[in-house]
Design a protein around this motif. Sequence first.
Motif, PDB file in Angstrom:
ATOM      1  N   PHE A 176       6.884  45.072 -20.747  1.00 18.33           N
ATOM      2  CA  PHE A 176       8.288  45.344 -21.041  1.00 18.33           C
ATOM      3  C   PHE A 176       8.780  46.476 -20.134  1.00 18.33           C
ATOM      4  O   PHE A 176       8.005  47.337 -19.724  1.00 18.33           O
ATOM      5  N   PHE A 177      10.071  46.468 -19.846  1.00 20.06           N
ATOM      6  CA  PHE A 177      10.633  47.479 -18.961  1.00 20.06           C
ATOM      7  C   PHE A 177      12.152  47.489 -19.098  1.00 20.06           C
ATOM      8  O   PHE A 177      12.749  46.615 -19.736  1.00 20.06           O
ATOM      9  N   ARG A 178      12.759  48.481 -18.479  1.00 13.14           N
ATOM     10  CA  ARG A 178      14.212  48.556 -18.398  1.00 13.14           C
ATOM     11  C   ARG A 178      14.645  47.837 -17.133  1.00 13.14           C
ATOM     12  O   ARG A 178      14.210  48.156 -16.033  1.00 13.14           O
ATOM     13  N   ASN A 179      15.507  46.837 -17.276  1.00 11.42           N
ATOM     14  CA  ASN A 179      15.979  46.070 -16.131  1.00 11.42           C
ATOM     15  C   ASN A 179      16.963  46.896 -15.307  1.00 11.42           C
ATOM     16  O   ASN A 179      17.947  47.422 -15.833  1.00 11.42           O
ATOM     17  N   THR A 180      16.701  47.041 -14.001  1.00  7.68           N
ATOM     18  CA  THR A 180      17.606  47.806 -13.131  1.00  7.68           C
ATOM     19  C   THR A 180      18.219  46.957 -12.028  1.00  7.68           C
ATOM     20  O   THR A 180      18.831  47.499 -11.104  1.00  7.68           O
ATOM     21  N   GLU A 181      18.052  45.637 -12.109  1.00  7.85           N
ATOM     22  CA  GLU A 181      18.732  44.781 -11.147  1.00  7.85           C
ATOM     23  C   GLU A 181      20.229  44.773 -11.437  1.00  7.85           C
ATOM     24  O   GLU A 181      20.644  44.720 -12.599  1.00  7.85           O
ATOM     25  N   PRO A 182      21.080  44.851 -10.394  1.00  7.74           N
ATOM     26  CA  PRO A 182      22.526  44.831 -10.617  1.00  7.74           C
ATOM     27  C   PRO A 182      22.961  43.548 -11.320  1.00  7.74           C
ATOM     28  O   PRO A 182      22.349  42.493 -11.128  1.00  7.74           O
ATOM     29  N   GLY A 183      23.997  43.661 -12.126  1.00  7.01           N
ATOM     30  CA  GLY A 183      24.508  42.482 -12.802  1.00  7.01           C
ATOM     31  C   GLY A 183      24.697  42.723 -14.284  1.00  7.01           C
ATOM     32  O   GLY A 183      24.574  43.853 -14.773  1.00  7.01           O
ATOM     33  N   PRO A 184      24.963  41.665 -15.025  1.00  6.60           N
ATOM     34  CA  PRO A 184      25.302  41.809 -16.452  1.00  6.60           C
ATOM     35  C   PRO A 184      24.152  42.291 -17.316  1.00  6.60           C
ATOM     36  O   PRO A 184      24.372  42.739 -18.434  1.00  6.60           O
ATOM     37  N   HIS A 185      22.902  42.193 -16.815  1.00  6.57           N
ATOM     38  CA  HIS A 185      21.748  42.589 -17.622  1.00  6.57           C
ATOM     39  C   HIS A 185      21.229  43.972 -17.263  1.00  6.57           C
ATOM     40  O   HIS A 185      20.164  44.372 -17.742  1.00  6.57           O
ATOM     41  N   PHE A 186      21.971  44.723 -16.436  1.00  9.84           N
ATOM     42  CA  PHE A 186      21.511  46.049 -16.032  1.00  9.84           C
ATOM     43  C   PHE A 186      21.357  46.950 -17.257  1.00  9.84           C
ATOM     44  O   PHE A 186      22.231  47.016 -18.112  1.00  9.84           O
ATOM     45  N   GLY A 187      20.225  47.655 -17.331  1.00 10.91           N
ATOM     46  CA  GLY A 187      19.974  48.591 -18.411  1.00 10.91           C
ATOM     47  C   GLY A 187      19.384  47.984 -19.663  1.00 10.91           C
ATOM     48  O   GLY A 187      19.007  48.710 -20.587  1.00 10.91           O
ATOM     49  N   ARG A 188      19.269  46.655 -19.714  1.00  5.12           N
ATOM     50  CA  ARG A 188      18.721  46.013 -20.904  1.00  5.12           C
ATOM     51  C   ARG A 188      17.207  45.904 -20.810  1.00  5.12           C
ATOM     52  O   ARG A 188      16.625  45.888 -19.730  1.00  5.12           O
ATOM     53  N   VAL A 189      16.550  45.839 -21.961  1.00  3.42           N
ATOM     54  CA  VAL A 189      15.098  45.670 -22.010  1.00  3.42           C
ATOM     55  C   VAL A 189      14.756  44.253 -21.563  1.00  3.42           C
ATOM     56  O   VAL A 189      15.429  43.278 -21.928  1.00  3.42           O
TER      57      VAL A 189
END
Length: 333
Positions: A50-63
Amino acid sequence: MSGRWLAVFVGMMVVIGAGYTWHARQRHARAAVPVAPGPAISLRTPGQLFFRNTEPGPHFGRVAAVPIEQLGQVTPPRRVFDAECDRFAVAAGVGLCVAQQPGVLPPMSDVRILDQDLHVVRQRALPGTVSRAKLSSDGKLAVWTLFVMGDDYSEDRFSTRAGIWDLTTDEFTKTLEDMPVSVGGKRYFSSDVNFWGITFAGDDTRFYATMASKGRTHLVQGDYRLFRARALEENVECPSLSPDGKRIAFKRRESPNATTWRLSVMDLATRAITALAETHSVDDQAAWLDERTVMYGLSRERRESDVWAVPADGSGAPRLLVAGAASPALVYP
């Protein structure tokens, strides 16, 4: 707070508040990251990173999560969840999500406890900006570090606060600053003491953290039940205890006035320190992928980062685990 600590903390605040800076190393090809369909998984599903998503886009910052057998692929499909966090940890089916409240001045952050399906079951609000977060291996103790501003003892007007939430008793320790600490066998007193980067042993009693005072950092070993600690070693920041409880992964300042750090491992029995093969500055509280491997976030550009891994014995070379990721936490197989 000295000018040296001002430079360090301002740099870290910029990383957190304004986004990650461009990182010189670009060792992987950029590509769109797919979101994986399929059956639901939880924080108890084994073999997931598990991690914090840092790819740009609508899912940025989500687990998000990737199966460990897919780590190292350029763009492994990731499962994305609704929880949005600045730092994330998982252990024994419990999640810890520390998230800054948007648009609030002075800054406030929420410490959120998640169930296995990533639903918030408990939450506390605290002043400060998110820095670190971890759980004890049994998921019973949540720990975090926040940057805060306005402490009277700090001439530069900000410092850190590290706290502990006992999820069994609901005892909530907002800061370690009142904890008695001995340095060189003597009780240490100073108004500028700061703590950060807590990591617990498997007995839920012994813990390690960084203590800073008068321009120096110390690794301290604490007793949670007795609420006291002693200094073990200088120049140790953001410790992370290995699964066997015998080693500490940490970041070590490369020179007294530097704002760059070398990822290293210390044997707690011998105090021997091994510099790891990652030669870029690592400003993170590392985690352990397994007994032989340390994983960590490395900034890339803007607010993006990647998770890398390196052997814990100083051999080998860094390898990419997940692109567009930060704050890794493994659910062991």
